[in-house]
Design a protein around this motif. Structure first.
Motif: not given
Length: 343
Positions: A221-244
């Protein structure tokens, strides 16, 4: 009762008003950002990747919860926990409650596991705590990849707080899992003697003992959480890259997002609406060392929330399809939320 329902509605109205006030403050203060959002081009490919990251992250949280449910021996198949997780996630947006989704999952699992309501609640609590602890761990790792020399003293203090909180959290979890006396029979007996809440608290401690014997499930569960949280953070990063906007770096997002997510978890507004956006905006300005543009953080936070809403809409299909079967559970959730508001 009528009084408790009225009090609950007034509380919800106050939270909505606070959320609206925060968003109005952010929008007025970052009006230039809205102009840029309207006139400047967006990178739709990056925004699509951000949406995909959000969907994958939320889906993995359902899988994580299933691993914890399995660890306590509750008889649920993965498709069932996936469906309940999706319904709970949608309920966070449908009910506008701060704890509706978690309560829904606990109550529904308990209904299908007679006599094991406390264990069902324990899986939800463990799921939430594990997610927070792994998110803080990721943030702590990221703090060592960033040069903090030029940031304000308050941000440096925040970085130290994150590191200390992570160490305390990991040490506390390690002690609970490695020292049997911290959840043994003598402690359960002592806690169980406390009036009213004692028996339930004792069973929750007993669930900790069960988790100790299922370390493989916990590590999974901890390993899954690391991947899930990383993807959640990446979602912010890619949204930021997609906006002006002047996007923060990936490492900076690994610090900004966990802190903002914790701010959004404070039950001051429905689903953290406004509080999370405010935290992202202020942190964006702080890590930029005074060179950031007003409104950039707000746009990123609102853009990522849009991806969350789109995922919730997908989950809402499940909610609507099973609404008739869930009427009794929804009633229990409402009663539980009213009791929480009264505390």
């Amino acid at each position: 009762t009528h009084v408790s329902r009225t009090r609950r509605l007034l509380s919800l109205a106050a939270k909505l008003a606070l959320a609206a006030g925060i968003l109005a403050y952010l929008i007025v203060g970052g009006s230039d950002g809205l102009v840029r959002l309207w006139h400047e081009p967006k990178h739709w490919g990056m925004l699509a990747i951000g949406l995909a990251c959000t969907l994958a992250s939320i889906t993995l949280t359902f899988v994580r919860w299933h691993v914890l449910v399995t660890a306590l021996g509750l008889n649920f198949r993965l498709p069932e926990t996936m469906r309940l997780g999706a319904l709970g996630f949608a309920l966070n947006f449908v009910s506008l409650g701060s704890i509706g989704g978690d309560l829904f999952k606990a109550i529904f699992v308990a209904k299908d596991s007679p006599g094991r309501r406390t264990e069902a609640v324990a899986t939800v609590i463990a799921d939430r705590l594990l997610g927070v602890l792994m998110m803080l761990s990721l943030a702590t790792g990221a703090t060592f990849l960033i040069d903090w020399s030029a940031v304000p003293a308050a941000v440096k203090g925040l970085v130290q707080t994150i590191r200390v909180a992570t160490i305390v959290g990991l040490c506390g979890a390690g002690l609970v899992l490695l020292v049997p006396a911290l959840s043994g029979a003598w402690l359960q007996k002592m806690i169980g003697a406390v009036p009213l809440v004692g028996p339930t608290a004792a069973r929750l401690i007993g669930a900790v003992a069960t988790f100790r014997d299922q370390k493989r499930h916990l590590f999974t569960a901890a390993a899954i959480s690391v991947v899930s949280n990383s993807l959640f953070i990446l979602s912010f990063y890619f949204v930021a890259r997609g906006l002006p906007v002047q996007a923060a770096t990936l490492a900076q997002h690994f610090v900004i997002v966990p802190v903002a997510n914790l701010a959004g978890a404070i039950p001051a507004t429905p689903s953290g609406l406004g509080t999370m956006e405010l935290a992202v905006e202020k942190l964006y300005q702080a890590v930029a060392g005074g060179t950031g543009r007003a409104g950039d953080g707000t746009l990123v936070a609102l853009g990522q929330r849009a991806t969350m809403i789109l995922v919730a809409v997908a989950c809402l299909v499940y909610y609507l399809a099973h609404r008739g079967d869930l009427r009794e559970v929804m009633h229990e959730v409402e009663e539980a939320e009213e009791a929480a508001e009264a505390m």
